[in-house]
Design an enzyme around this catalytic site. Structure first.
Site, mmCIF file in Angstrom:
data_model
loop_
_atom_site.group_PDB
_atom_site.id
_atom_site.type_symbol
_atom_site.label_atom_id
_atom_site.label_comp_id
_atom_site.label_asym_id
_atom_site.label_seq_id
_atom_site.Cartn_x
_atom_site.Cartn_y
_atom_site.Cartn_z
ATOM 1 N N LYS A 13 52.296 0.519 8.541
ATOM 2 C CA LYS A 13 52.596 0.377 7.107
ATOM 3 C C LYS A 13 52.093 1.590 6.315
ATOM 4 C CE LYS A 13 50.166 -3.349 6.368
ATOM 5 N NZ LYS A 13 49.427 -3.442 7.647
ATOM 6 N N ARG A 88 47.364 -10.311 1.081
ATOM 7 C CA ARG A 88 46.949 -10.571 2.458
ATOM 8 C C ARG A 88 46.882 -12.070 2.734
ATOM 9 N NH1 ARG A 88 45.363 -5.397 4.426
ATOM 10 N NH2 ARG A 88 44.077 -5.628 6.261
ATOM 11 N N ARG A 127 42.950 4.789 18.022
ATOM 12 C CA ARG A 127 43.083 5.470 16.731
ATOM 13 C C ARG A 127 41.780 6.182 16.347
ATOM 14 N NH1 ARG A 127 45.564 2.140 11.691
ATOM 15 N NH2 ARG A 127 43.505 1.248 11.392
ATOM 16 N N ARG A 160 36.959 4.144 13.440
ATOM 17 C CA ARG A 160 36.527 3.230 12.383
ATOM 18 C C ARG A 160 35.831 2.028 13.011
ATOM 19 N NH1 ARG A 160 41.844 2.328 8.708
ATOM 20 N NH2 ARG A 160 41.210 0.172 8.993
ATOM 21 N N ARG A 171 40.617 -9.115 13.610
ATOM 22 C CA ARG A 171 41.594 -8.760 12.563
ATOM 23 C C ARG A 171 42.967 -9.358 12.886
ATOM 24 N NH1 ARG A 171 41.449 -2.483 12.302
ATOM 25 N NH2 ARG A 171 42.544 -2.633 10.321
HETATM 26 P P1 AMP Z 1 43.545 -2.151 6.108
HETATM 27 O O1 AMP Z 1 43.197 -0.712 6.054
HETATM 28 O O2 AMP Z 1 44.652 -2.547 5.177
HETATM 29 O O3 AMP Z 1 43.776 -2.658 7.513
HETATM 30 O O4 AMP Z 1 42.259 -2.938 5.562
HETATM 31 C C1 AMP Z 1 40.994 -2.794 6.178
HETATM 32 C C2 AMP Z 1 40.110 -3.957 5.768
HETATM 33 O O5 AMP Z 1 39.957 -3.989 4.347
HETATM 34 C C3 AMP Z 1 40.653 -5.343 6.125
HETATM 35 O O6 AMP Z 1 40.357 -5.726 7.456
HETATM 36 C C4 AMP Z 1 39.911 -6.207 5.104
HETATM 37 O O7 AMP Z 1 38.546 -6.401 5.465
HETATM 38 C C5 AMP Z 1 39.914 -5.316 3.864
HETATM 39 N N1 AMP Z 1 41.125 -5.564 3.043
HETATM 40 C C6 AMP Z 1 42.139 -4.695 2.789
HETATM 41 N N2 AMP Z 1 43.059 -5.254 1.989
HETATM 42 C C7 AMP Z 1 42.618 -6.508 1.736
HETATM 43 C C8 AMP Z 1 43.152 -7.594 0.989
HETATM 44 N N3 AMP Z 1 44.319 -7.517 0.319
HETATM 45 N N4 AMP Z 1 42.428 -8.751 0.953
HETATM 46 C C9 AMP Z 1 41.234 -8.849 1.559
HETATM 47 N N5 AMP Z 1 40.687 -7.873 2.311
HETATM 48 C C10 AMP Z 1 41.365 -6.698 2.398
#
Ligand code: AMP
Length: 213
Positions: A13, A88, A127, A160, A171
């Site tokens: 994404k 989310r 990654r 990360r 996740r």
């Molecule tokens: P991402 O980079 O989008 O995979 O997000 C990394 C982490 O940030 C996720 O595993 C969550 O802990 C937090 N996170 C990102 N977006 C959200 C969201 N909309 N709601 C809650 N936690 C979020």
């Protein structure tokens, strides 16, 4: 146009949202990037969010809702934007709809990136991310020119915390339990399109472009 990119972590994404910015100048609103930037700056919000993120859990809804509410008020979002990683869960999707109703500018399209868990584990565990500019690499399929160093800015590449195997599993569980129900949510609103996210990035870009017509 207001677009929601839906899909599990590692489905591409972020890569596609960045392309939409380059090609169409649609701002990418990534809650994950906003949270990581808060962590890097050491803000109170970042400190709060870090423990959730490191465990692969969602951070509390009010935190991300406030980030998005503030961001969409900026002038660059007036013509539209791409949401990457938000909403989310169903609660966030409902809040988003209400925020957009006030602007009289609803979500136009939600595109779900479909891909198997096995492929995601392969992608996420290989990654590597630049500590400075956030550029992404993969140890097998997109290795940097010099080992462990970013091609763009020369800073170090790290894995990360949330790309470590135990956290990846968590996740994915969170995605299936909390985020996947949004597919049905947007289907009922007649806004859903699906694409095969296992394909190479340029093919996904093409499929996304069709999905946005
Ligand atoms: P991402 O980079 O989008 O995979 O997000 C990394 C982490 O940030 C996720 O595993 C969550 O802990 C937090 N996170 C990102 N977006 C959200 C969201 N909309 N709601 C809650 N936690 C979020």
């Amino acid at each position: 146009m207001i677009v929601v990119l839906l899909g599990p972590p590692g489905s591409g994404k972020g890569t596609q949202a960045k392309r939409l910015w380059t090609e169409r100048k649609w701002p990418q609103l990534s809650t994950g990037d906003m949270l990581r930037s808060a962590i890097q700056k050491g803000t109170k919000l970042g400190i709060q969010a870090k423990s959730f993120m490191d465990q692969g859990l969602l951070v509390p809804d009010n935190v991300v809702v406030d980030l998005i509410a503030e961001r969409i008020e900026l002038p660059d979002c007036r013509p539209g934007f791409v949401l990457d990683g938000f909403p989310r869960n169903i609660l966030q999707a409902g809040v988003l709809d209400r925020m957009l109703e006030v602007r009289n500018q609803p979500v136009d399209r939600a595109v779900v990136f479909e891909i198997s868990d096995e492929e995601l584990v392969r992608r996420l565990s290989g990654r590597r991310t630049c500590v400075e500019c956030g550029a992404m690499y993969h140890v097998e399929s997109a290795a940097p020119k010099k080992p462990q160093l970013c091609d763009h800015c020369g800073h170090s590449l790290i894995q990360r915390e949330d790309d470590k195997p135990e956290v990846i599993q968590k996740r994915l569980i969170v995605y299936h339990q909390q985020t996947e129900p949004l597919v049905e949510f947007y289907k009922k609103q007649n806004k859903l399109r699906c694409l095969d996210a296992k394909k190479k990035a340029s093919d996904v870009t093409e499929a996304l472009s069709e999905a946005l017509q």
